[in-house]
Scaffold this motif. Structure first.
Motif, PDB file in Angstrom:
ATOM      1  N   THR A 106      35.404  38.965  38.354  1.00 12.48           N
ATOM      2  CA  THR A 106      36.368  37.887  38.531  1.00 12.48           C
ATOM      3  C   THR A 106      35.988  36.678  37.695  1.00 12.48           C
ATOM      4  O   THR A 106      36.843  36.040  37.054  1.00 12.48           O
ATOM      5  CB  THR A 106      36.457  37.494  40.021  1.00 12.48           C
TER       6      THR A 106
ATOM      7  N   ASP B  94      31.832  42.692  41.948  1.00 13.22           N
ATOM      8  CA  ASP B  94      33.225  42.251  41.962  1.00 13.22           C
ATOM      9  C   ASP B  94      33.351  40.788  41.547  1.00 13.22           C
ATOM     10  O   ASP B  94      34.215  40.419  40.746  1.00 13.22           O
ATOM     11  CB  ASP B  94      33.818  42.430  43.365  1.00 13.22           C
TER      12      ASP B  94
ATOM     13  N   ASP C 250      40.546  45.278  33.222  1.00 13.39           N
ATOM     14  CA  ASP C 250      40.985  44.894  34.564  1.00 13.39           C
ATOM     15  C   ASP C 250      41.561  46.081  35.319  1.00 13.39           C
ATOM     16  O   ASP C 250      41.306  46.256  36.523  1.00 13.39           O
ATOM     17  CB  ASP C 250      42.034  43.778  34.483  1.00 13.39           C
TER      18      ASP C 250
ATOM     19  N   ARG D  13      32.872  46.087  37.674  1.00 13.54           N
ATOM     20  CA  ARG D  13      32.963  44.942  36.760  1.00 13.54           C
ATOM     21  C   ARG D  13      32.989  45.436  35.324  1.00 13.54           C
ATOM     22  O   ARG D  13      32.551  46.553  35.033  1.00 13.54           O
ATOM     23  CB  ARG D  13      31.758  44.008  36.935  1.00 13.54           C
TER      24      ARG D  13
ATOM     25  N   ARG E 291      36.667  37.389  34.054  1.00 11.30           N
ATOM     26  CA  ARG E 291      38.110  37.439  33.797  1.00 11.30           C
ATOM     27  C   ARG E 291      38.737  36.048  33.815  1.00 11.30           C
ATOM     28  O   ARG E 291      39.514  35.688  32.924  1.00 11.30           O
ATOM     29  CB  ARG E 291      38.769  38.319  34.865  1.00 11.30           C
ATOM     30  N   ASP E 292      38.374  35.245  34.821  1.00  7.53           N
ATOM     31  CA  ASP E 292      39.076  33.988  35.043  1.00  7.53           C
ATOM     32  C   ASP E 292      38.397  32.778  34.412  1.00  7.53           C
ATOM     33  O   ASP E 292      39.081  31.880  33.921  1.00  7.53           O
ATOM     34  CB  ASP E 292      39.231  33.739  36.549  1.00  7.53           C
TER      35      ASP E 292
END
Length: 400
Positions: A318, A314, A332, A347, A321-322
């Protein structure tokens, strides 16, 4: 881009064998194949001299081959419609970066690299495979590895022969194909996984040193499965975006006076970020924390605590993505819905900007998760994803 897939009927090795006989009127000298791969964790760390943790898929790309005496390379590929596509024949001495376009550049690039190592005899090749293309599962590297083993095999050099370059050296040759002939700025993860993975294990690879450990990964024994969710999307900016991020990490390492971001210790991340321009900090934060997540995942697997790796998966998503900004709405959504339907962790996997996600699920939740993601895509007006359970499989080698 890679050649079309042979999705139904014969297994890839047998399909390549029979297609070769149909095209050339004789059986091939041999058939070699290489698998696609899934990266459990460790994304965009390979070209930063870091750590990766892939495993090979059962899906393979096979190359049936026979030698020629005229230094000409011919290549045909069996498509999913069972029709053969042919690349234009090329003379190996004439190969140069940019001289071959389209999917034919991948096998031609392998011949170009091997030529520099004294292997310049011509060959007839016929390719067939079932590695999903455009899914971030390394179909092009599977092709290149299969062709490399085929051309070496025609020279009398199999992987178990002590005269043959070792698997890590062949992986570096394949990286040259991608970087210098095809023009894709890839690292060493994909081809190394295709060549070095083993059944029922993940490959813990230190990219800098080349040291590798086969770490047991028997999820089935724990009632768990890895579900691959191929979003069947690829965004047009993927190649430029990949290159931009690689250049950004290289610039950050240079500003810090380091050989690579691998050299930033996890507990030294804060001071390193303080020395960098704001636009480079998220890239560096991802690479350093992702390397640590690989190490933490390996520690859990060594301790037979596979079911506890979910939060690391996870966190990896993140971060991508970020911080690295390589995810997409499709990825997503796949990750979010998989988690909502029982995934212990999920993921995106691969280079990003499309491709696939993975989810660690109880076996009892696999079907429901796949159905839920498909329904969510339908509600969003997107093309239905393709899902399958990934089983850690063996690496490249000779089949026939």
């Amino acid at each position: 881009m890679s050649p079309a897939r042979h999705e139904a009927g014969l297994p890839p090795a047998k399909a390549a064998f029979e297609s070769f006989r149909s095209v050339h009127g004789r059986p091939p000298t041999g058939v070699w194949s290489a698998p696609g791969r899934v990266n459990l964790i460790g994304e965009h760390t390979d070209y930063n001299d870091g750590f990766v943790l892939p495993f090979a898929l059962p899906h393979r790309l096979a190359a049936a081959a026979s030698p020629r005496d005229d230094q000409v390379l011919t290549v045909s590929t069996l498509g999913s419609d069972s029709r053969l596509q042919e690349a234009a024949p090329v003379r190996i001495p004439d190969l140069r970066p940019g001289s071959v376009q389209g999917w034919g550049a991948y096998p031609a690039g392998v011949a170009w690299v091997l030529r520099d190592h004294g292997f310049d005899r011509g060959a007839d090749l016929v390719l067939a495979g079932d590695v999903p293309t455009g899914a971030g599962l390394s179909s092009s590297h599977a092709l290149e590895c299969a062709v490399a083993l085929a051309l070496l095999g025609l020279a009398g050099l199999e992987l178990d022969d002590p005269r043959t370059p070792d698997r890590m050296e062949i992986a570096r040759w394949v990286q040259r194909v991608e970087n210098d002939f095809v023009g894709a700025p890839t690292g060493l993860l994909d081809q190394t996984a295709s060549l070095r993975c083993s059944e029922s294990h993940v490959l813990f690879l230190d990219v800098r040193s080349g040291e590798a450990e086969q770490v047991p990964f028997d999820s089935a024994a724990l009632g768990l499965r890895i579900l691959v969710i191929d979003t069947r999307t690829k965004h047009s900016h993927s190649e430029s975006g990949y290159g931009e991020r690689r250049r950004g990490t290289e610039r950050a390492a240079e500003l810090l006076g380091l050989k690579a971001l691998r050299d930033i210790p996890f507990d030294g991340l804060g001071p390193a970020l303080d020395r960098l321009p704001a636009e480079l900090r998220p890239l560096v934060r991802h690479v350093v924390t992702e390397n640590q997540r690989v190490l933490d995942t390996v520690a859990l697997l060594r301790a037979d605590r596979l079911a506890e790796i979910g939060p690391l998966l996870d966190a990896s998503h993140t971060s991508m993505r970020d911080d690295y900004r390589i995810s997409t709405p499709e990825l997503d959504l796949a990750v979010e819905v998989a988690r909502e339907t029982g995934a212990l962790g999920a993921r995106m996997t691969g280079g990003g900007f499309g491709g696939s996600a993975i989810a660690l699920l109880p076996e009892s939740a696999v079907a429901a998760a796949g159905q839920a993601v498909t329904a969510a895509y339908e509600r969003s007006g997107w093309r239905a994803p393709r899902t399958f359970v990934a089983v850690p499989s063996g690496g490249a080698g000779r089949d026939l």
